[in-house]
Write an enzyme that holds these catalytic residues in place. Structure first.
Site, PDB file in Angstrom:
ATOM      1  CB  CYS A   1      -0.923   0.000   1.213  1.00 54.33           C
ATOM      2  SG  CYS A   1      -2.069   1.400   1.269  1.00 54.33           S
TER       3      CYS A   1
ATOM      4  CB  CYS B   1      -3.930   5.325  -5.275  1.00 50.20           C
ATOM      5  SG  CYS B   1      -3.842   3.518  -5.050  1.00 50.20           S
TER       6      CYS B   1
END
Length: 334
Positions: A89, A254
């Protein structure tokens, strides 16, 4: 039985990061990938309890720190969020490292650099610190590559759309502006979520077993959708809306999504080595991405991308999960 977790909350460019300081489980494994499998098998209730309502929300994302397996490295990180226990992530890394440095949870062997073990592999990190504040974090991500291009799927309301699939730590279906999709600038977050919920399921049903990591078979299938469009700031390179979980739109640009985007653009000759790519989120916050070098992953041509962004801490809390609570392990309305 009541389980207690001490947490620090922060956000990376608008998207939440909840780092579990105390209460995380002891995991078995010789790597963070193996520990991830143990967590999924026996402790996924922790993820659900801390990330989903009523203790979390649709966009909640978090992490748990572990000692590194290689003494040359500084820390191991397990990523937990509403969409699952992720291999990697990017926004979570930026937030986790910011918290860990500012709170003194890790002392890097080399100031300004962190070697982080993620389930997806080793991630090398640079950061700049002023006083006790981390100004920015730049992660050099895992090898990323364009997996497939010009695939088609039927999308509710829009009709047939064309998409590419790229890997940047997770597999992303990337939808660029086209005949039936003019770009994220013309759609609400609610519309993108409604489309994505159906499209992701249809993609994995239509293209089964086509998106599997060549070196780690536990990383597979399209888990995220990245819809692109015109940026808010004309000096930015592009804008995206990343869908994950059941109904979440990433408030940050992101990190793994930006990595996948860089891999896609580079493979198509639309981005050069070392060229900065200023990537906007749906709310307008930005990451700076770059293709650092070319590599191979399995039989695929791939890149090493870097992602730079910032995070801010905003809270300390103690969260309990009481097994007598009928909503102990979280819920989602949709």
């Amino acid at each position: 039985m009541t389980h207690t977790f001490t947490c620090i909350d922060a956000h990376t460019c608008g998207n939440p990061v909840r780092l579990v300081k105390e209460g995380g489980p002891e995991l078995i494994g010789n790597s963070m990938s193996e520990k991830r499998q143990h967590f999924l098998k026996e402790y996924d209730w922790i993820r659900k309890g801390l990330m989903f309502e009523p203790r979390g929300h649709d966009m909640m994302s978090g992490s748990i720190l572990y000692p590194p397996h290689d003494p040359a490295n500084d820390v191991g990180v397990l990523f937990i969020e509403t969409s699952g226990c992720l291999p990697m992530c990017g926004h979570g890394t930026i937030g986790t490292i910011t918290i860990a440095i500012e709170e003194g949870f890790i002392t890097p062997k080399i100031p300004g650099k962190v070697r982080m073990e993620a389930p997806a592999g080793l991630v090398e990190i640079d950061y700049q610190q002023t006083g006790n504040k981390v100004d920015w974090v730049k992660l050099t991500n895992v090898p990323s590559y364009l997996t497939a291009q010009d695939l088609t799927i039927d999308c509710p309301e829009l009709g047939e759309i064309t998409f590419d699939v790229a890997y940047g730590g997770n597999y992303y279906a990337i939808v660029d502006p086209q005949q039936h999709f003019s770009g994220v600038h013309d759609f609400t977050a609610g519309q993108i979520i409604q489309y994505s919920q159906v499209v992701r399921e249809r993609i994995n049903a239509k293209y089964p077993d086509q998106f599997i990591h060549p070196e780690n078979k536990t990383i597979r299938d399209v888990t995220h959708l990245l819809w692109t469009g015109d940026p808010i700031d004309p000096t930015s390179s592009g804008r995206n809306a990343v869908f994950y979980g059941d109904k979440a739109i990433d408030r940050s640009p992101c990190g793994t999504g930006t990595s996948a985007r860089l891999a896609q653009l580079y493979a198509k000759g639309k981005l050069q080595l070392g060229e900065p790519f200023i990537h906007e989120s749906f709310i307008g916050s930005t990451f700076i991405g770059r293709v650092e070098k070319e590599v191979t992953i399995g039989t695929h041509k791939a890149i090493i991308p870097s992602i730079q962004g910032w995070a801010r801490r905003y809270g300390h809390n103690t969260i309990t999960i009481d097994e007598d609570d009928p909503y102990a392990f979280g819920f989602s309305v949709i």
